[in-house]
Design an enzyme around this catalytic site. Structure first.
Site, PDB file in Angstrom:
ATOM      1  N   SER A 172      44.635  29.957  44.421  1.00 10.99           N
ATOM      2  CA  SER A 172      44.418  30.405  43.054  1.00 10.99           C
ATOM      3  C   SER A 172      43.384  29.524  42.345  1.00 10.99           C
ATOM      4  CB  SER A 172      45.739  30.470  42.291  1.00 10.99           C
ATOM      5  OG  SER A 172      45.588  31.174  41.081  1.00 10.99           O
ATOM      6  N   ASP A 416      47.150  41.313  46.366  1.00 10.32           N
ATOM      7  CA  ASP A 416      47.068  40.534  45.128  1.00 10.32           C
ATOM      8  C   ASP A 416      46.071  41.195  44.194  1.00 10.32           C
ATOM      9  OD1 ASP A 416      47.038  38.529  43.181  1.00 10.32           O
ATOM     10  OD2 ASP A 416      45.536  37.359  44.265  1.00 10.32           O
ATOM     11  N   HIS A 469      49.570  37.105  46.014  1.00 11.22           N
ATOM     12  CA  HIS A 469      48.764  35.984  45.533  1.00 11.22           C
ATOM     13  C   HIS A 469      49.086  34.684  46.260  1.00 11.22           C
ATOM     14  CE1 HIS A 469      46.152  34.170  42.561  1.00 11.22           C
ATOM     15  NE2 HIS A 469      47.079  33.341  42.162  1.00 11.22           N
TER      16      HIS A 469
END
Length: 492
Positions: A172, A416, A469
């Site tokens: 991320s 994601d 994610h």
């Protein structure tokens, strides 16, 4: 003055050895664990105290790679990866409910094949802290510099691992942390900074990279996944001319609103999974119903408490899905939650297991962390730092690092919607490197687990089928498969 416990943690590594953990009763650990603080310079006399949890490899710690793991946010703790993704334990809800969780050995821990350092960074995140709040003002470049200093000091305390191959990894917003830190490490090697770190490469999962590529990723993703119709896609394409992240006209904005309406209600961190909503009082739920339109299932939150998933909590470490992160001060997740009408925090996450465990006095003593009175309460994502996105696009960093010969694996869970794989695929392709292994599937446990494309200069782009994610959270077996083979330099 810091406590005597903290002072002890600055001594030889054996004083940082973790011998037991509350909630784990299945004999001894399969490898050595260490925890403690390393202090680096900052404003004021106390500096920045960065907490790490180090897990030795269960295979051959003396030879296996050392991998640094960083969660994103910015402002989110790397214990997210430890508790919910690829740490040495799986955490089960304690009984009776509300008691400490029960720990079981994780068969897909990344410590099966590597030594792993879980670092809370920058100072103010997780269990890392400073006695001077001025040290909580930081950004991309300062965080990279501080983490490099941490690594130099860490290897001074653990010199037996200096010859091991070293890799940097994260997900991320760590798509910013990883390449900026990697550049600092590479520069340190060139400058002769001692000790010399045996740096080999880096990995980024569903990572932030570039505002243009990240910002333009959602619409193609939504269309490819069947979340918007051909007609909506064609209208948006015509109105926005491929620039979706910043509407240049009213008509473009109006067409993007149709995309938002179509995907409303989905879990942006994994479109295959439902959202977890933290229970709230009936009064708050009624107030929320009066102020906004919400699904009927969500309106029942004040009346019925939903079960608390452990390995299925969905908390993203990025920004709202349509706009990329902008240059300047980054709005943190708790700050976004405070602005929500519902007051139920950011939707789709449940971090109660980790919060309960890491704020327990006995757990903190066991891992050599300071108590709440010194380090503060552990939060998955903090609001106490002030973070400046100052690094710009990561594409020049990736170009520079791969041109120097460092290996790079860019991987994406393909469901994601927060940092869609379409953006990562596009920017890796934009580097212009020659394709050496054309787009193909890769196999794990006899099944197609995703797709990959390899480029020269040791760059690989890889997707994980059905993952969100936080890839190892959704697909732990497949994640360990590509992780271990890539570290060994084997064909995935």
């Amino acid at each position: 003055m810091l406590s005597s416990l903290f002072i002890a943690n600055e001594a030889a590594p054996e004083t940082n050895l973790i011998t037991k953990l509350p909630g784990f009763s299945n004999g001894s650990f399969p490898s050595k664990h260490y925890g403690g603080y390393i202090t680096i310079a900052g404003i004021g006399n106390t500096g920045k105290n960065l907490f790490y949890y180090f897990v030795e490899s269960e295979r051959h710690p003396e030879n296996d790679p050392v991998v640094l793991w960083l969660n994103g946010g910015p402002g989110c703790s790397s214990f997210d990866g430890f508790v919910y993704e690829h740490g040495p334990f799986n955490f089960e809800e304690g009984k009776p409910k509300g008691s400490l969780p029960i720990l079981h050995l994780n068969p897909y821990s990344w410590s099966k094949v590597s030594n792993v350092i879980y670092l809370d960074s920058p100072a103010g995140v997780g269990l890392s802290f400073s006695k001077d709040p001025r040290n909580y003002e930081t950004g991309d470049l300062q965080t990279a510099s501080d983490t490099h200093t941490f690594l130099v000091k860490w290897f001074e305390q653990f010199p037996e691992f200096l010859s091991n191959p070293f890799y940097i990894s994260g997900e991320s917003y760590a798509g910013i942390y990883v390449p900026t830190l990697a550049s600092q490490v590479a520069k340190g090697i060139k400058d002769g900074t001692k000790p010399i770190i045996n740096f080999k490469g880096y990995m980024v999962g569903n990572g932030v990279a570039d505002r243009k590529f990240d910002g333009n990723a959602l619409v193609p993703f939504a269309h490819g996944m069947g979340l918007i119709s051909d007609s909506i896609y064609e209208e948006v394409e015509a109105a926005c001319e491929g620039n979706y992240y910043y509407a240049q006209s009213d008509i473009c904005y109006q067409k993007l609103e149709r995309v938002d309406q179509a995907i409303d209600g989905l879990n942006i961190y994994n479109i295959l999974e439902p959202c977890y909503h933290r229970p709230i009082t009936e009064e708050k739920a009624n107030n929320y119903k009066q102020n906004t339109s919400i699904p009927a299932s969500f309106q029942q939150l004040g009346k019925t408490e939903k079960p608390l998933p452990v390995r299925t909590r969905m908390f993203g470490r990025a920004w709202p899905y349509r706009a990329p992160v902008e240059v300047g001060i980054v709005t943190l997740w708790p700050q976004l939650a405070a602005k929500s009408v519902s007051g139920v925090s950011v939707p789709c996450f449940n971090d109660e297991i980790a919060t309960r465990w890491l704020n327990d006095k006995a757990v903190r003593e066991a891992i050599h962390a300071e108590p709440e009175s010194v380090a503060g309460a552990w939060d998955l994502c903090t609001s106490r730092i002030h973070y400046n996105h100052s690094g710009g696009s990561m594409i020049p960093y990736h170009l520079n690092l791969t041109m120097q010969g460092y290996r790079a694996l860019i991987f994406s869970g393909d469901h994601d919607m927060c940092v869609p794989f379409t953006g990562s695929e596009a920017w890796t392709r934009s580097l212009g490197y020659k394709i050496v292994d054309e787009w193909r599937n890769w196999i794990s446990n006899g099944d197609v687990a995703g797709y990959l494309q390899e480029y020269d200069h040791n760059l690989t782009f890889l997707t994980i089928k059905g993952a969100g994610h936080t890839v190892p959270e959704y697909k732990p077996q497949e994640a360990l498969h590509f992780y271990s083979r890539w570290l060994q330099g084997l064909r995935i």
